[in-house]
Design a protein around this motif. Structure first.
Motif, PDB file in Angstrom:
ATOM      1  N   SER A 267      60.373  66.945 -28.840  1.00 50.20           N
ATOM      2  CA  SER A 267      60.634  65.767 -28.007  1.00 50.20           C
ATOM      3  C   SER A 267      61.743  64.908 -28.616  1.00 50.20           C
ATOM      4  CB  SER A 267      59.355  64.951 -27.851  1.00 50.20           C
ATOM      5  OG  SER A 267      58.897  64.476 -29.108  1.00 50.20           O
ATOM      6  N   TRP A 268      62.461  64.227 -27.764  1.00 52.51           N
ATOM      7  CA  TRP A 268      63.558  63.364 -28.213  1.00 52.51           C
ATOM      8  C   TRP A 268      63.686  62.212 -27.216  1.00 52.51           C
ATOM      9  CZ3 TRP A 268      67.618  62.746 -24.784  1.00 52.51           C
ATOM     10  CH2 TRP A 268      67.686  63.692 -23.747  1.00 52.51           C
TER      11      TRP A 268
ATOM     12  N   LYS B 183      73.055  65.133 -23.913  1.00 46.92           N
ATOM     13  CA  LYS B 183      71.869  65.209 -24.752  1.00 46.92           C
ATOM     14  C   LYS B 183      70.771  65.958 -23.990  1.00 46.92           C
ATOM     15  CE  LYS B 183      69.413  63.666 -28.408  1.00 46.92           C
ATOM     16  NZ  LYS B 183      69.733  63.942 -29.811  1.00 46.92           N
ATOM     17  N   GLY B 184      70.110  66.851 -24.679  1.00 46.16           N
ATOM     18  CA  GLY B 184      69.066  67.647 -24.044  1.00 46.16           C
ATOM     19  C   GLY B 184      69.528  69.022 -23.619  1.00 46.16           C
ATOM     20  N   ARG B 185      70.832  69.263 -23.663  1.00 44.92           N
ATOM     21  CA  ARG B 185      71.368  70.601 -23.397  1.00 44.92           C
ATOM     22  C   ARG B 185      72.199  71.037 -24.591  1.00 44.92           C
ATOM     23  NH1 ARG B 185      74.794  71.149 -18.265  1.00 44.92           N
ATOM     24  NH2 ARG B 185      74.756  73.316 -19.019  1.00 44.92           N
TER      25      ARG B 185
ATOM     26  N   ALA C 286      60.431  65.167 -23.226  1.00 45.25           N
ATOM     27  CA  ALA C 286      59.059  65.422 -23.675  1.00 45.25           C
ATOM     28  C   ALA C 286      58.959  66.644 -24.597  1.00 45.25           C
ATOM     29  CB  ALA C 286      58.152  65.623 -22.468  1.00 45.25           C
ATOM     30  N   GLY C 287      60.083  67.356 -24.771  1.00 45.10           N
ATOM     31  CA  GLY C 287      60.107  68.494 -25.679  1.00 45.10           C
ATOM     32  C   GLY C 287      59.861  69.837 -25.042  1.00 45.10           C
ATOM     33  N   GLN C 288      59.954  69.903 -23.717  1.00 49.08           N
ATOM     34  CA  GLN C 288      59.746  71.185 -23.042  1.00 49.08           C
ATOM     35  C   GLN C 288      61.052  71.976 -23.057  1.00 49.08           C
ATOM     36  OE1 GLN C 288      58.231  70.924 -19.059  1.00 49.08           O
ATOM     37  NE2 GLN C 288      57.932  73.132 -18.864  1.00 49.08           N
ATOM     38  N   LEU C 289      60.969  73.208 -23.552  1.00 48.87           N
ATOM     39  CA  LEU C 289      62.154  74.067 -23.696  1.00 48.87           C
ATOM     40  C   LEU C 289      62.315  74.980 -22.495  1.00 48.87           C
ATOM     41  CD1 LEU C 289      64.463  75.448 -25.407  1.00 48.87           C
ATOM     42  CD2 LEU C 289      62.673  76.986 -26.264  1.00 48.87           C
ATOM     43  N   LYS C 290      63.560  75.104 -22.042  1.00 47.57           N
ATOM     44  CA  LYS C 290      63.914  76.103 -21.042  1.00 47.57           C
ATOM     45  C   LYS C 290      65.170  76.813 -21.522  1.00 47.57           C
ATOM     46  CE  LYS C 290      65.331  76.864 -16.246  1.00 47.57           C
ATOM     47  NZ  LYS C 290      65.786  76.231 -14.981  1.00 47.57           N
ATOM     48  N   VAL C 291      65.085  78.118 -21.672  1.00 47.40           N
ATOM     49  CA  VAL C 291      66.265  78.907 -22.028  1.00 47.40           C
ATOM     50  C   VAL C 291      66.946  79.308 -20.724  1.00 47.40           C
ATOM     51  CG1 VAL C 291      67.130  80.958 -23.203  1.00 47.40           C
ATOM     52  CG2 VAL C 291      65.173  79.713 -24.149  1.00 47.40           C
TER      53      VAL C 291
END
Length: 749
Positions: free
Chosen positions: A747-748, A600-602, A627-632
């Motif tokens: 966020s999740w 989860k989260g990836r 917290a909902g921070q995106l990293k590509v």
């Protein structure tokens, strides 16, 4: 018979030649006569004056010294065309790239079309440039063969010289130009293009010809132009689009330090032409900018002052509840297909108006002297600039000279010519050359914007988990124009859905509808027009349908594409399914699609799109924190743009730049429209992606196929946003249906 008349009577791609004066070299070019259809390119060899100097009015000049000068006719806006197109000639000519000089051609009918947009520069010129280089090479070989009294077939070329292997004789091109200029132009059958396996230049990595000047800060761009006695201008327009000047404190402004003049230009109601405003001309840019801060204008803001984004959104929601506007396509029984579907889903997607935000703001230098206008402009479409100046100011086109400078970014904005006609209109009132420079706020608030839009979608899958029905009601925006005395609302550039838009041609039951809302916001082409948002909407919704069907997103897409090799078009381009499936499968393979179960989260997301004749698939790997921070983390791109990559370095740069630009556009840009004006004015209010946010891995792979060579400036842009958004869903279970991404809580937990 004059030169233009003789050229007009020539056959298609027939090469004509005139003798060059002895010792002045050989000059060749492609000429397009106004008497010839615009699609008919005609070869032309123009004589040089009896001088060793070079005037860049054709494509190839070989001096007696052997120095080769190639002219780049297309505007350079950062797409690398000033390097790549001359490479095509140099390859066929068989010269050492280090011995080649490149010059920028000005606007001249001898060059044919000179616009840069739609990823057309390479496909429109590649074949003709091959033949031009090969014809010059053939002439030089024939000249050497005659000098040695041997068959031309016994001669070969390499690094700017002709060689006779058996006698070990060599003549450099410079030694042959005088003789070559006297020879009859070779017949088409005598001109043989190189076998690609023998290429030594094409497909290699070549740095941009302007790179040394760019990194050392040498003048190249429109904003760098300096002329003796030059003055500097700014132009204040109504903050609400379409407004007119009622009064201004001109006398007070004229008394300010460094100010030479200040005056009102009436302009017109054409949103893409010369808008009404107040010009200030001064001794320096600083003086002009400073005086502008003291300018006080009373405006008649007109009806557009009552428009806002909130109002547009309300109109769009109301339109979505009404029967669709124009029916673009209706296949099968859509209602029955939805009624009989195993599953149906609905979704609404929206995107805002955004600015081009080129690093170099709009500018143009103009000099009106002796009834003629001379212009220096960073333009993507120089002919449009000349034509607008001619029609607006009543100047004959042959009295207008336009010099093309390098552009500090374009992305479609510099296809418009409003900044050019503004400079020309100011110059007519000034007895000196004058440079008009827009501020960043001018550039952002008086752009020709990418149109906002709303898609109201329904989709259905059958019991086998296949897409069985599709309905898209697209609400878009347009400007009112007069046609044959009637008011017509014309959709903004890129703001009109095509009847062949994917996946329409693949489905038995499909309904595409479009409602155009009138607005007073000027709109224009924006990188990958239409496709830049349609791909996000369509391929995100396809992903929704794949998950609703319980299918792997890759398998769902491959099944949708089907087994036909080519799906024919009714109005658009034929769609080669085989090419698309190949890039899609290759991207999945390179990205290890589905080979590991991610926590989860990836997540991974996949998307593809066909635009501007290019087939591109992308896979994005993302991480989203709780917290909902995106990293590509990684983007894998596979592109098919035909049989040959011209400049591998430039091609990779274009794809990587597309990925970064598309990701930035997905994440941040959004314009607020209030009282008929743009609220944002600079980058502190209109953020773009910063370097730490760039994906650490952007892997670029090209698939070569036996099809014509096409462009790369735009096709790699559209698939990025849906690939990332689909990856976000895989990582978090959250769908992104509104741009920019910053408006969605990721966020999740």
């Amino acid at each position: 018979m004059n030169a233009h008349a003789s050229i007009a009577n020539a056959g298609r791609r027939e090469f004509l030649r005139r003798s060059a004066a002895a010792g002045s070299g050989l000059l060749l070019g492609i000429h397009l006569s106004s008497a010839v259809d615009a699609a008919e390119q005609v070869g032309h060899v123009q004589s040089l004056a009896a001088t060793t100097g070079f005037k860049p009015n054709a494509f190839i000049h070989i001096a007696p010294s052997g120095r080769v000068t190639l002219t780049s006719k297309q505007p350079e806006i950062g797409q690398g065309i000033k390097t790549s197109l001359p490479m095509v000639i140099a390859e066929e000519l068989s010269v050492n790239w280090q011995d080649v000089a490149i010059v920028q051609g000005d606007l001249d009918p001898i060059y044919g079309n000179q616009s840069a947009g739609g990823s057309t520069s390479t496909p429109n010129n590649y074949t003709d440039f091959q033949r031009l280089g090969a014809t010059a090479r053939t002439l030089l070989v024939q000249a050497a063969a005659q000098a040695w009294k041997v068959p031309a077939a016994e001669c070969s070329v390499a690094e700017g010289a002709v060689h006779h292997r058996s006698s070990k004789r060599t003549l450099g091109y410079g030694e042959l130009v005088a003789k070559a200029a006297t020879l009859p132009v070779p017949q088409a059958s005598e001109v043989v293009l190189k076998d690609p396996k023998d290429y030594t230049l094409l497909g290699t990595r070549i740095g941009g010809v302007d790179n040394p000047a760019i990194v050392t800060g040498q003048p190249l761009f429109g904003i760098d132009v300096r002329l003796p006695g030059m003055l500097y201008a700014v132009y204040e327009k109504c903050p609400a689009f379409g407004g007119k000047v009622l009064s201004a404190n001109l006398d007070a402004v004229k008394r300010l330090p460094g100010v030479r003049d200040a005056f009102v230009i009436e302009g017109s109601s054409d949103l893409r032409g010369l808008m009404p405003g107040v010009a200030i001309v001064a001794d320096s840019t600083w003086a002009a900018f400073s005086a502008r801060r003291e300018l006080k204008v009373t405006w008649d803001e007109g009806r557009v002052a009552g428009e806002s984004w909130a109002g547009y959104a309300s109109q769009a929601q109301a339109a979505s509840r009404q029967p669709g506007g124009a029916t673009l396509r209706k296949d099968g029984d859509v209602a029955a297909a939805f009624a009989n579907a195993s599953k149906t889903i609905e979704a609404a997607y929206s995107h805002p108006f955004i600015s081009h935000a080129s690093m170099e703001p709009q500018n143009c230098t103009a000099w009106f002297k002796d009834g003629a206008m001379e212009l220096w402009a960073p333009t993507q479409n120089p002919a449009a600039g000349r034509n607008l100046v001619s029609s607006t100011l009543g100047l004959p086109q042959d009295r207008i000279t336009l010099h093309i400078t390098r552009s500090g970014g374009g992305f479609g904005r510099r296809l418009s010519a409003d900044f050019v006609v503004e400079a020309a209109a100011i110059a007519r009132r000034v007895s000196a050359p004058v440079k008009l420079t827009w501020t960043r706020e001018d550039d952002m608030r008086h752009d020709h914007f990418r149109a906002g839009g709303f898609h109201f979608l329904r989709g259905a899958v059958d019991a086998q988990g296949r897409l069985s029905a599709w309905h898209d009601h697209f609400v878009t925006f347009g400007n009112a124009v007069q046609r044959e005395g009637q008011k017509v609302v014309q959709p903004g550039s890129g703001g009109s859905l095509g009847s062949d838009e994917f996946p329409a041609r693949w489905l038995r039951h499909c309904l595409l509808e479009q409602t155009v809302l009138e607005c007073g916001i000027p709109m224009g082409p924006w990188r990958a027009p239409g496709s830049n948002v349609f791909a996000w909407v369509i391929h995100s919704f396809i992903d929704e349908l794949a998950h609703a069907a319980g299918k792997d997103p890759l398998a769902f897409r491959l099944d949708l594409l089907g087994d036909q090799e080519v799906v024919q078009a009714e109005r658009g381009l034929p769609y080669n399914v085989g090419r698309m499936k190949r890039v899609l499968r290759t991207a999945a393979e390179r990205a290890d699609w589905g080979k590991q179960r991610l926590p989860k989260g990836r997540g991974q997301g996949i998307a593809f799109h066909f635009s501007h004749r290019g087939y591109v698939a992308q896979v994005a790997d993302v991480t989203v924190s709780k917290a909902g921070q995106l990293k590509v983390d990684r983007v894998v791109v596979v592109a098919d743009v035909g049989a040959q990559i011209v400049n591998l370095s430039g091609a990779e740069n274009q794809v990587q730049g597309s990925v970064i630009d598309a990701l930035s556009t997905l994440m941040y840009p959004s314009l607020d429209i209030e009282r008929g004006r743009i609220v944002q004015g600079n980058f502190h209010e209109y953020p773009l992606m910063r370097m730490p946010e760039v994906p650490p891995k952007v892997e670029v792979h090209f698939v070569k196929t036996p099809f014509p060579v096409t462009g790369l400036g735009e096709p790699a842009f559209p698939p990025l946003a849906p690939a990332v958004c689909n990856a976000i869903f895989a990582a978090t279970g959250k769908r992104v249906r509104q741009l920019p991404l910053s408006k969605t809580d990721l966020s999740w937990g």
